[in-house]
Motif scaffolding. Structure first.
Motif, PDB file in Angstrom:
ATOM      1  N   ASN A  11       0.871  -1.175   0.000  1.00 58.53           N
ATOM      2  CA  ASN A  11       0.000   0.000   0.000  1.00 58.53           C
ATOM      3  C   ASN A  11       0.912   1.231   0.000  1.00 58.53           C
ATOM      4  N   ALA A  25      -8.005  -3.280   1.980  1.00 59.52           N
ATOM      5  CA  ALA A  25      -7.917  -3.964   0.691  1.00 59.52           C
ATOM      6  C   ALA A  25      -6.847  -5.052   0.769  1.00 59.52           C
ATOM      7  N   ASN A  45       1.733   3.681   4.646  1.00 58.67           N
ATOM      8  CA  ASN A  45       1.200   4.711   5.543  1.00 58.67           C
ATOM      9  C   ASN A  45       1.856   4.625   6.917  1.00 58.67           C
ATOM     10  N   MET A  71      -4.785   4.014  -5.594  1.00 59.46           N
ATOM     11  CA  MET A  71      -5.943   4.893  -5.786  1.00 59.46           C
ATOM     12  C   MET A  71      -5.486   6.092  -6.601  1.00 59.46           C
ATOM     13  N   PRO A  74      -3.048  11.303  -4.884  1.00 58.46           N
ATOM     14  CA  PRO A  74      -1.688  11.347  -4.319  1.00 58.46           C
ATOM     15  C   PRO A  74      -0.984   9.993  -4.202  1.00 58.46           C
ATOM     16  N   SER A  99      -6.841  -1.941  -7.507  1.00 59.32           N
ATOM     17  CA  SER A  99      -7.602  -0.853  -6.864  1.00 59.32           C
ATOM     18  C   SER A  99      -8.164   0.140  -7.890  1.00 59.32           C
ATOM     19  N   GLY A 123     -10.328  -7.826  -6.041  1.00 55.65           N
ATOM     20  CA  GLY A 123      -9.067  -8.461  -6.408  1.00 55.65           C
ATOM     21  C   GLY A 123      -8.841  -9.883  -5.926  1.00 55.65           C
ATOM     22  N   GLU A 124      -9.620 -10.325  -4.925  1.00 54.00           N
ATOM     23  CA  GLU A 124      -9.273 -11.585  -4.249  1.00 54.00           C
ATOM     24  C   GLU A 124      -9.086 -12.750  -5.219  1.00 54.00           C
ATOM     25  N   GLN A 198     -14.949  -2.700   7.070  1.00 52.93           N
ATOM     26  CA  GLN A 198     -15.897  -2.707   5.963  1.00 52.93           C
ATOM     27  C   GLN A 198     -16.726  -3.969   6.095  1.00 52.93           C
ATOM     28  N   MET A 215     -16.740   0.833 -10.352  1.00 51.43           N
ATOM     29  CA  MET A 215     -16.058  -0.381  -9.888  1.00 51.43           C
ATOM     30  C   MET A 215     -17.051  -1.547  -9.738  1.00 51.43           C
ATOM     31  N   PHE A 247     -16.409   1.664   6.420  1.00 51.09           N
ATOM     32  CA  PHE A 247     -16.107   2.126   5.063  1.00 51.09           C
ATOM     33  C   PHE A 247     -17.060   1.543   4.021  1.00 51.09           C
ATOM     34  N   HIS A 249     -19.505   1.005   1.242  1.00 46.65           N
ATOM     35  CA  HIS A 249     -19.710   2.046   0.236  1.00 46.65           C
ATOM     36  C   HIS A 249     -20.996   2.817   0.441  1.00 46.65           C
ATOM     37  N   CYS A 426      -8.589  14.429  -6.957  1.00 48.89           N
ATOM     38  CA  CYS A 426      -9.014  14.696  -5.571  1.00 48.89           C
ATOM     39  C   CYS A 426     -10.234  15.611  -5.512  1.00 48.89           C
ATOM     40  N   LEU A 504     -12.075  11.382   4.774  1.00 44.85           N
ATOM     41  CA  LEU A 504     -11.949  10.281   3.821  1.00 44.85           C
ATOM     42  C   LEU A 504     -11.987  10.774   2.398  1.00 44.85           C
TER      43      LEU A 504
HETATM   44  C1  B12 Z   1      -9.872   4.466   3.247  1.00 40.15           C
HETATM   45  C2  B12 Z   1     -10.049   5.344   2.040  1.00 40.15           C
HETATM   46  C3  B12 Z   1      -9.075   6.308   1.821  1.00 40.15           C
HETATM   47  C4  B12 Z   1      -7.837   6.485   2.696  1.00 40.15           C
HETATM   48  C5  B12 Z   1      -6.592   5.750   2.186  1.00 40.15           C
HETATM   49  C6  B12 Z   1      -6.712   4.311   1.876  1.00 40.15           C
HETATM   50  C7  B12 Z   1      -5.343   3.652   1.757  1.00 40.15           C
HETATM   51  N1  B12 Z   1      -5.033   3.165   0.571  1.00 40.15           N
HETATM   52  O1  B12 Z   1      -4.604   3.573   2.681  1.00 40.15           O
HETATM   53  C8  B12 Z   1      -7.611   8.028   2.563  1.00 40.15           C
HETATM   54  C9  B12 Z   1      -8.396   8.714   3.668  1.00 40.15           C
HETATM   55  C10 B12 Z   1      -6.182   8.525   2.643  1.00 40.15           C
HETATM   56  C11 B12 Z   1      -8.267   8.280   1.211  1.00 40.15           C
HETATM   57  C12 B12 Z   1      -8.013   9.386   0.466  1.00 40.15           C
HETATM   58  C13 B12 Z   1      -8.664   9.694  -0.731  1.00 40.15           C
HETATM   59  N2  B12 Z   1      -9.598   8.956  -1.370  1.00 40.15           N
HETATM   60 CO1  B12 Z   1     -10.273   7.304  -0.647  1.00 40.15          CO
HETATM   61  N3  B12 Z   1     -11.319   5.956   0.112  1.00 40.15           N
HETATM   62  C14 B12 Z   1     -11.155   5.216   1.156  1.00 40.15           C
HETATM   63  C15 B12 Z   1     -12.384   4.305   1.315  1.00 40.15           C
HETATM   64  C16 B12 Z   1     -13.329   4.960   2.327  1.00 40.15           C
HETATM   65  C17 B12 Z   1     -12.145   2.881   1.755  1.00 40.15           C
HETATM   66  C18 B12 Z   1     -11.109   2.083   0.959  1.00 40.15           C
HETATM   67  C19 B12 Z   1     -11.076   0.679   1.499  1.00 40.15           C
HETATM   68  O2  B12 Z   1     -10.254   0.356   2.323  1.00 40.15           O
HETATM   69  N4  B12 Z   1     -12.026  -0.178   1.090  1.00 40.15           N
HETATM   70  C20 B12 Z   1     -12.121  -1.533   1.550  1.00 40.15           C
HETATM   71  C21 B12 Z   1     -11.444  -2.528   0.576  1.00 40.15           C
HETATM   72  C22 B12 Z   1     -11.736  -3.955   1.004  1.00 40.15           C
HETATM   73  O3  B12 Z   1     -12.006  -2.338  -0.701  1.00 40.15           O
HETATM   74  P1  B12 Z   1     -11.148  -1.784  -1.923  1.00 40.15           P
HETATM   75  O4  B12 Z   1     -10.207  -0.732  -1.463  1.00 40.15           O
HETATM   76  O5  B12 Z   1     -12.054  -1.426  -3.008  1.00 40.15           O
HETATM   77  O6  B12 Z   1     -10.245  -3.042  -2.371  1.00 40.15           O
HETATM   78  C23 B12 Z   1     -10.665  -4.033  -3.291  1.00 40.15           C
HETATM   79  C24 B12 Z   1     -10.398  -3.691  -4.758  1.00 40.15           C
HETATM   80  O7  B12 Z   1     -10.283  -2.308  -4.998  1.00 40.15           O
HETATM   81  C25 B12 Z   1      -9.155  -4.429  -5.120  1.00 40.15           C
HETATM   82  N5  B12 Z   1      -7.859  -3.862  -4.734  1.00 40.15           N
HETATM   83  C26 B12 Z   1      -7.544  -2.868  -3.918  1.00 40.15           C
HETATM   84  N6  B12 Z   1      -6.228  -2.750  -3.759  1.00 40.15           N
HETATM   85  C27 B12 Z   1      -5.652  -3.708  -4.505  1.00 40.15           C
HETATM   86  C28 B12 Z   1      -4.321  -4.056  -4.709  1.00 40.15           C
HETATM   87  C29 B12 Z   1      -4.022  -5.135  -5.553  1.00 40.15           C
HETATM   88  C30 B12 Z   1      -2.599  -5.520  -5.746  1.00 40.15           C
HETATM   89  C31 B12 Z   1      -5.059  -5.845  -6.202  1.00 40.15           C
HETATM   90  C32 B12 Z   1      -4.744  -6.967  -7.095  1.00 40.15           C
HETATM   91  C33 B12 Z   1      -6.401  -5.487  -6.000  1.00 40.15           C
HETATM   92  C34 B12 Z   1      -6.688  -4.428  -5.142  1.00 40.15           C
HETATM   93  O8  B12 Z   1      -9.317  -5.616  -4.351  1.00 40.15           O
HETATM   94  C35 B12 Z   1      -9.766  -5.222  -3.038  1.00 40.15           C
HETATM   95  C36 B12 Z   1     -10.473  -6.361  -2.363  1.00 40.15           C
HETATM   96  O9  B12 Z   1     -11.610  -6.752  -3.097  1.00 40.15           O
HETATM   97  C37 B12 Z   1     -12.960   4.332  -0.138  1.00 40.15           C
HETATM   98  C38 B12 Z   1     -14.460   4.102  -0.234  1.00 40.15           C
HETATM   99  C39 B12 Z   1     -14.760   2.642  -0.052  1.00 40.15           C
HETATM  100  N7  B12 Z   1     -15.711   2.350   0.770  1.00 40.15           N
HETATM  101  O10 B12 Z   1     -14.113   1.779  -0.624  1.00 40.15           O
HETATM  102  C40 B12 Z   1     -12.539   5.714  -0.625  1.00 40.15           C
HETATM  103  C41 B12 Z   1     -12.238   5.884  -2.108  1.00 40.15           C
HETATM  104  C42 B12 Z   1     -11.431   4.687  -2.569  1.00 40.15           C
HETATM  105  N8  B12 Z   1     -11.409   7.088  -2.135  1.00 40.15           N
HETATM  106  C43 B12 Z   1     -11.587   7.806  -3.172  1.00 40.15           C
HETATM  107  C44 B12 Z   1     -10.908   9.023  -3.448  1.00 40.15           C
HETATM  108  C45 B12 Z   1     -11.265   9.722  -4.754  1.00 40.15           C
HETATM  109  C46 B12 Z   1      -9.958   9.523  -2.562  1.00 40.15           C
HETATM  110  C47 B12 Z   1      -9.097  10.761  -2.806  1.00 40.15           C
HETATM  111  C48 B12 Z   1      -8.062  10.490  -3.909  1.00 40.15           C
HETATM  112  C49 B12 Z   1      -9.867  12.008  -3.163  1.00 40.15           C
HETATM  113  C50 B12 Z   1     -10.963  12.401  -2.223  1.00 40.15           C
HETATM  114  N9  B12 Z   1     -11.247  13.637  -2.290  1.00 40.15           N
HETATM  115  O11 B12 Z   1     -11.532  11.652  -1.473  1.00 40.15           O
HETATM  116  C51 B12 Z   1      -8.445  10.976  -1.424  1.00 40.15           C
HETATM  117  C52 B12 Z   1      -7.085  11.616  -1.420  1.00 40.15           C
HETATM  118  C53 B12 Z   1      -7.189  12.792  -0.430  1.00 40.15           C
HETATM  119  C54 B12 Z   1      -5.964  13.612  -0.370  1.00 40.15           C
HETATM  120  N10 B12 Z   1      -6.096  14.869  -0.693  1.00 40.15           N
HETATM  121  O12 B12 Z   1      -4.918  13.109  -0.037  1.00 40.15           O
HETATM  122  C55 B12 Z   1     -12.646   7.241  -4.075  1.00 40.15           C
HETATM  123  C56 B12 Z   1     -12.053   6.528  -5.333  1.00 40.15           C
HETATM  124  C57 B12 Z   1     -12.902   6.727  -6.545  1.00 40.15           C
HETATM  125  C58 B12 Z   1     -12.136   7.283  -7.692  1.00 40.15           C
HETATM  126  N11 B12 Z   1     -12.812   8.058  -8.501  1.00 40.15           N
HETATM  127  O13 B12 Z   1     -10.960   7.043  -7.849  1.00 40.15           O
HETATM  128  C59 B12 Z   1     -13.403   6.283  -3.087  1.00 40.15           C
HETATM  129  C60 B12 Z   1     -14.072   5.080  -3.752  1.00 40.15           C
HETATM  130  C61 B12 Z   1     -14.456   7.150  -2.375  1.00 40.15           C
HETATM  131  C62 B12 Z   1     -15.554   7.621  -3.297  1.00 40.15           C
HETATM  132  N12 B12 Z   1     -16.754   7.080  -3.223  1.00 40.15           N
HETATM  133  O14 B12 Z   1     -15.364   8.513  -4.088  1.00 40.15           O
HETATM  134  N13 B12 Z   1      -9.144   7.301   0.891  1.00 40.15           N
END
Ligand code: B12
Length: 504
Positions: A11, A25, A45, A71, A74, A99, A123-124, A198, A215, A247, A249, A426, A504
C-alpha cells in the motif's frame, strides 16, 4: 517449476502516519491469497520508508509477484516510485496494479513499462488465480482470468469482468500481518481507539460521477450478521477498539436486510461513522432509528452533491434537494451529525451553480448548524472509466477547458501525478475553473469552516475555535466571503482541520 505462490502486497503511502487506517484492501487480498499460498504486507502509511523495505523484502524472499494498490490522486506517485525501483533491481518479478486507479484507467496503467498486469474491480479471486498461474500451479489460462488486463506483445488484452461477490470469510482478517494492529488505533471525535472496518461490499446505485459505481456496476452484498458479530467481538474485546469507521460504500441498504446488522451493532455500542444516503435515512422506520441511536451512530457522510434537482437526475443520484434538507433536520433530532458533501463548479453553468450551492449550504446551516459541509469540485470520470453497463447509455457531453478546447485525459501514470491532475482526481480543481472562481470557492470555505469549526477537529483548543468563529461571523452574515485575509492569518496559528483533506 511449480511453487506455492508467495505474494508481496504493497500500500504506497497516501496519508500521514496519524491518519493511517487498516489497509483493508490488502488484508482482504492477503486472506484470500493465504488459502492457496502465502503473502506479506507492506503498508507505506505506517512504514514511511516503504520502498527500501520493499526492496529488502524481495531480497530476502522469492516472491511470485508483487501487488501494488493504487488509488487515483496522491497515491500514484509513490506507486510509480516503488514499481520502478522493483523493476530496476528485480526485473523478472511480475508487478500487478490493483484498486481504483487501474480499474478506472486500465490502459493508462498498462502503458507503463513497470506494470505487467492490472486487476480490475475486486481483487481476491483474480489475484489468487494470477499468482497460481505465475507460480506454475493449476490455474486458468491468462486469457481466462476474469477481471484481469494484461499485455500481449504490443497490445493490451482486457479479459471479461468478474462477478462481484462477498469475499469468503472463514476467520477475522489477518490483522497480525500488520505487526501490532493497535498501531492503527486513531484518536478521533468518535473515540480514543477508532478502527476502520468494511462489512458490506458495493453499492446498488449507479451515480455517473462515482468511482464506486464504476467499480461495482450497481452490485452490493451484505454480510451475514454472525460475521459482523465475530468481527466486532475481535475488534472490541481482543484488540480494545472503542469506536468504528464503517467504510461500506453505502451503509444503509434495504431496511429489512440492515436490521439484523444494526441489532448486532446496538449490542456492541461502539460509536460509529458511515457513508449513507438521505433517502435511506428518511425512509428508516422508528424502530430502526431506535437501533441506530442505541448503536451510537455519531456521524453519517451523505452525498448531497447539488441543490439542483435536474442535475441530480442527470447524474443519476436518485435523491432530491428537499431530501437533503429533511435529512439535516432528521439527523439533528436523532443526535447524528450529517456530513454533507457537495460538488460545486460543474462543467456547465459553473459559477451560477456554485453560488446556488453556497446559498443552499446556508439554508442547511439554518436547519442544522451542526451539519458538516464538504465541498468538492465536480470532476466527472472520463467516459472510458464508467462501468461497461453504463458506458454506452448516457454518453457524456464533451468536457471543455477554459478556452473551449476538449479535455484530454492523461495517458500515462506519470501524467496523472502532475498537480493539475492530482487536483482533478481529488476533486479540488478542474480545467474549466477560472482563477476568480477558484479563489471564490476557497474563500467561501474559509469563512464557513472558521464560522462553523468541524466537530472532527479534536486538536484545536476550544478558545481558538470560538474566537475564529466570532471573527468569521460578520463575513458570514453579510456574505462578504472575498479575501478573508484576517481569517487566513489567524488560521496560520490555529490550523483548523479541514474534513475534505484529512477525512476520507
Ligand atoms: C480508506 C479510504 C481512503 C484512505 C486511504 C486508503 C489507503 N489506501 O490507505 C484516505 C483517507 C487517505 C483516502 C483518500 C482519498 N480517497 Co479514498 N477511500 C477510502 C475508502 C473509504 C475505503 C477504501 C477501502 O479500504 N475499502 C475496503 C477494501 C476492502 O475495498 P477496496 O479498497 O475497493 O479493495 C478491493 C479492490 O479495490 C481491489 N484492490 C484494492 N487494492 C488492490 C491491490 C491489488 C494488488 C489488487 C490486485 C487489487 C486491489 O481488491 C480489493 C479487495 O476486493 C474508499 C471508499 C470505499 N468504501 O471503498 C474511498 C475511495 C477509494 N477514495 C476515493 C478518493 C477519490 C480519494 C481521494 C483520492 C480524493 C478524495 N477527495 O476523497 C483521497 C485523497 C485525499 C488527499 N487529498 O490526499 C474514491 C475513489 C474513486 C475514484 N474516482 O478514484 C473512493 C471510492 C471514495 C468515493 N466514493 O469517491 N481514501
Amino acid at each position: 517449476m511449480s511453487q506455492s505462490p508467495h505474494t508481496l502486497l504493497i500500500n504506497p503511502t497516501i496519508t500521514s502516519r496519524t491518519s493511517a487506517r487498516f489497509p483493508l484492501a490488502l488484508l482482504h487480498l492477503s486472506a484470500a491469497l493465504d488459502r492457496t499460498g502465502s503473502s506479506h504486507i507492506i503498508d507505506g502509511n505506517v512504514d514511511r520508508d516503504f520502498i527500501s523495505e520493499t526492496l529488502a523484502a524481495i531480497e530476502r524472499n522469492r516472491f511470485t509477484a508483487v501487488g501494488v494498490g493504487v488509488m487515483g490522486g496522491p497515491q500514484v506517485a509513490p506507486a510509480i516510485a516503488v514499481s520502478k525501483a522493483i523493476r530496476e533491481r528485480f526485473p523478472s518479478t511480475p508487478i500487478v496494479w490493483g484498486s481504483y486507479f487501474p480499474t478506472l484507467h486500465t490502459n493508462t496503467a498498462l502503458a507503463a513499462p513497470y506494470v505487467d498486469y492490472a486487476v480490475r474491480g475486486q481483487g481476491e479471486q483474480t489475484m489468487s488465480e494470477l499468482v497460481a498461474l505465475l507460480g506454475g500451479q493449476a490455474a486458468p489460462a491468462l486469457a481466462d482470468i476474469g477481471g484481469l488486463s494484461w499485455k500481449n506483445g504490443g497490445t493490451v488484452v482486457h479479459n471479461p469482468n468478474r462477478r462481484i461477490e462477498l469475499p469468503a470469510s472463514d476467520a477475522v482478517l489477518p490483522y497480525d500481518k500488520l505487526g501490532d494492529p493497535r498501531r492503527y488505533f486513531a484518536r478521533t471525535y468518535l473515540g480514543r481507539r477508532t478502527v476502520a472496518h468494511q462489512s458490506a461490499m458495493g453499492c446498488r446505485f449507479r451515480c455517473t460521477f462515482c468511482g464506486v459505481a464504476a467499480m461495482f456496476g450497481g452490485a452490493t452484498f451484505l454480510p451475514p450478521a454472525q460475521r459482523l458479530e465475530r468481527d466486532l467481538k475481535y475488534l472490541k474485546h481482543e484488540l480494545g477498539a472503542d469506536s468504528m469507521q464503517y467504510f461500506d460504500h453505502n451503509f444503509f441498504d434495504r431496511e429489512e436486510d440492515m436490521v439484523p446488522l444494526l441489532e448486532v451493532m446496538a449490542r456492541f455500542e461502539l460509536p460509529w461513522w458511515c457513508f449513507a444516503r438521505s433517502d435511506a435515512l428518511l425512509n428508516l422506520s422508528e424502530s430502526s432509528w431506535k437501533l441506530v441511536r442505541k448503536s451510537r451512530l455519531r456521524m453519517a457522510f451523505i452525498g448531497a452533491e447539488s441543490p439542483n434537482g435536474q442535475m441530480l437526475k442527470e447524474i443519476r443520484k436518485g435523491t432530491r434537494p428537499d431530501q437533503t434538507l429533511q435529512v439535516a433536520e432528521l439527523c439533528r433530532r436523532n443526535g447524528v451529525i450529517p456530513e454533507l458533501s457537495f460538488m460545486v463548479a460543474p462543467p456547465e453553468n459553473t459559477e451560477e451553480e456554485t453560488e446556488h450551492t453556497f446559498e443552499f449550504i446556508r439554508e442547511l446551516k439554518r436547519i442544522n448548524p451542526q451539519s458538516e459541509i464538504i465541498i468538492y469540485v465536480y470532476t466527472p470520470l472520463p467516459d472510458y472509466s464508467r462501468h461497461e453497463k453504463d458506458r454506452a447509455k448516457r454518453p457524456m457531453a464533451p468536457l471543455l477547458d477554459l478556452h473551449g478546447e476538449p479535455i484530454v485525459f492523461p495517458t500515462t501514470p506519470e501524467e496523472w501525478t502532475e498537480p493539475r491532475w492530482v487536483g482533478y482526481a481529488c476533486h479540488t480543481d478542474a480545467p474549466w475553473l477560472t482563477d476568480k472562481l477558484r479563489r471564490r470557492i476557497r474563500d467561501f470555505e474559509t469563512v464557513l469552516r472558521c464560522h462553523f469549526p468541524t466537530a472532527q477537529d479534536i486538536r484545536s483548543p476550544p478558545w481558538a475555535k470560538r474566537s475564529l468563529s466570532a471573527m468569521a461571523g460578520w463575513r458570514y452574515h453579510h456574505r462578504k466571503y472575498d479575501r478573508p485575509w484576517e481569517l487566513n492569518l489567524a488560521n496560520r496559528f490555529v490550523r483548523l482541520r479541514m474534513p475534505q483533506v484529512s477525512g476520507l
